[in-house]
Scaffold this active site. Sequence first.
Site, short mmCIF file in Angstrom:
data_model
loop_
_atom_site.label_atom_id
_atom_site.label_comp_id
_atom_site.label_asym_id
_atom_site.label_seq_id
_atom_site.Cartn_x
_atom_site.Cartn_y
_atom_site.Cartn_z
N THR A 163 3.78 40.61 4.82
CA THR A 163 2.41 40.11 4.93
C THR A 163 1.84 40.59 6.28
OG1 THR A 163 1.14 38.07 4.64
CG2 THR A 163 3.05 37.90 5.97
N ARG A 191 -1.01 29.36 -6.53
CA ARG A 191 -0.41 28.92 -5.27
C ARG A 191 -1.16 29.55 -4.08
NH1 ARG A 191 1.88 31.75 -0.68
NH2 ARG A 191 3.43 30.40 0.29
N GLY A 193 -1.03 30.05 0.19
CA GLY A 193 -0.15 29.94 1.36
C GLY A 193 -0.90 29.61 2.62
N ASP A 194 -0.29 29.93 3.76
CA ASP A 194 -0.86 29.59 5.06
C ASP A 194 -1.94 30.57 5.52
OD1 ASP A 194 1.52 31.39 5.19
OD2 ASP A 194 0.81 31.64 7.25
N THR A 214 3.04 34.51 10.06
CA THR A 214 3.57 35.15 8.84
C THR A 214 4.86 34.44 8.48
OG1 THR A 214 4.52 37.18 7.96
CG2 THR A 214 4.61 36.94 10.33
N GLY A 215 5.23 34.51 7.22
CA GLY A 215 6.45 33.85 6.79
C GLY A 215 6.19 32.94 5.61
N GLY A 217 4.70 30.22 3.75
CA GLY A 217 3.47 29.48 3.99
C GLY A 217 3.62 27.97 3.93
N1 GLY Z 1 2.64 33.70 4.76
C1 GLY Z 1 2.22 34.13 3.50
C2 GLY Z 1 2.29 33.10 2.46
O1 GLY Z 1 3.14 32.23 2.51
O2 GLY Z 1 1.50 33.16 1.55
#
Ligand code: GLY
Length: 296
Positions: A163, A191, A193-194, A214-215, A217
Amino acid sequence: MSQMENPIAIIVHGGAGNIPPERYELVQTGCREAAARGWAILAAGGSALDAVEAAVQAMEDNPAFNAGRGSVLNAAGEVEMDAGIMDGATGQAGAVTLIRHFQHPISLARAVMTSTHHLILGGEGAEAFAQKMGFEPVPNDFFITERRLAQYRRRIQAASADTVGAVALDAAGHVASANSTGGVSFKLPGRIGDSPIPGAGFYADDRFGAVATTGQGEHIIRAGLSFLVMRLLAEGQPAPEAAARASDLFRIRVSEGEAGWIVVDAEGNVGVGHTSQNISFAWRTSDEDDFVTGIA
Ligand code: GLY
């Protein structure tokens, strides 16, 4: 420092996770190219906001990364993308979620910030807005590469590695943050994410600096990871120290979970941190004559 009176800086990330050694060169080259795109804007006196958008666009176009073309597939075998951007000068932010048909989610996020009274638009509403703003739709297949299809067919969990994001400081003293992602592979359709959530995936405040994460979420949102790093900057920690100390704060709230973050402070120092096995990055500041790339 170069001849420029005020410091400028940009740091980009190409994702946190377990990066196989055979992909090191590819992702470092992609990170460097993206950082160079943003740096050219900053060096010409352009804004941090333009620089982070351009850097993230470059990575959305690069199939090596999990953003734009090259995004991971969800459980239905389709791509759904999220992105967010924030202007440290005004505190304004924009984000989009569940984008299926537009090449640069980061530019849609910016359009939400500049052309609506909202902060986050998702799904069909976001795509209708994009079309109204003149962005050209493409089929969802456009985003699906052979590599991602093979991972999907072989049920390979690529998690959220690759990402992308960028943070920058411009010569006028403004900071900005941007993040874009295809999310996690095999995610349930719908879904989020962050990456499009301010305070989790990104944050920017001219007084202190800017952060992009990143990682995984779900963990990043629960920890409010970008705010955790901002808190350290607000306490006066320079970016490298704030980046290094953030793991402890993250771990207090979230005992497991892979994450990474990039940081720029208001003085133009940069930092990178992670709890994941790896994070890929590239940066340049007024203190360097060239780009620094790495896999931490
Ligand atoms: N960091 C990307 C996600 O979890 O969507």
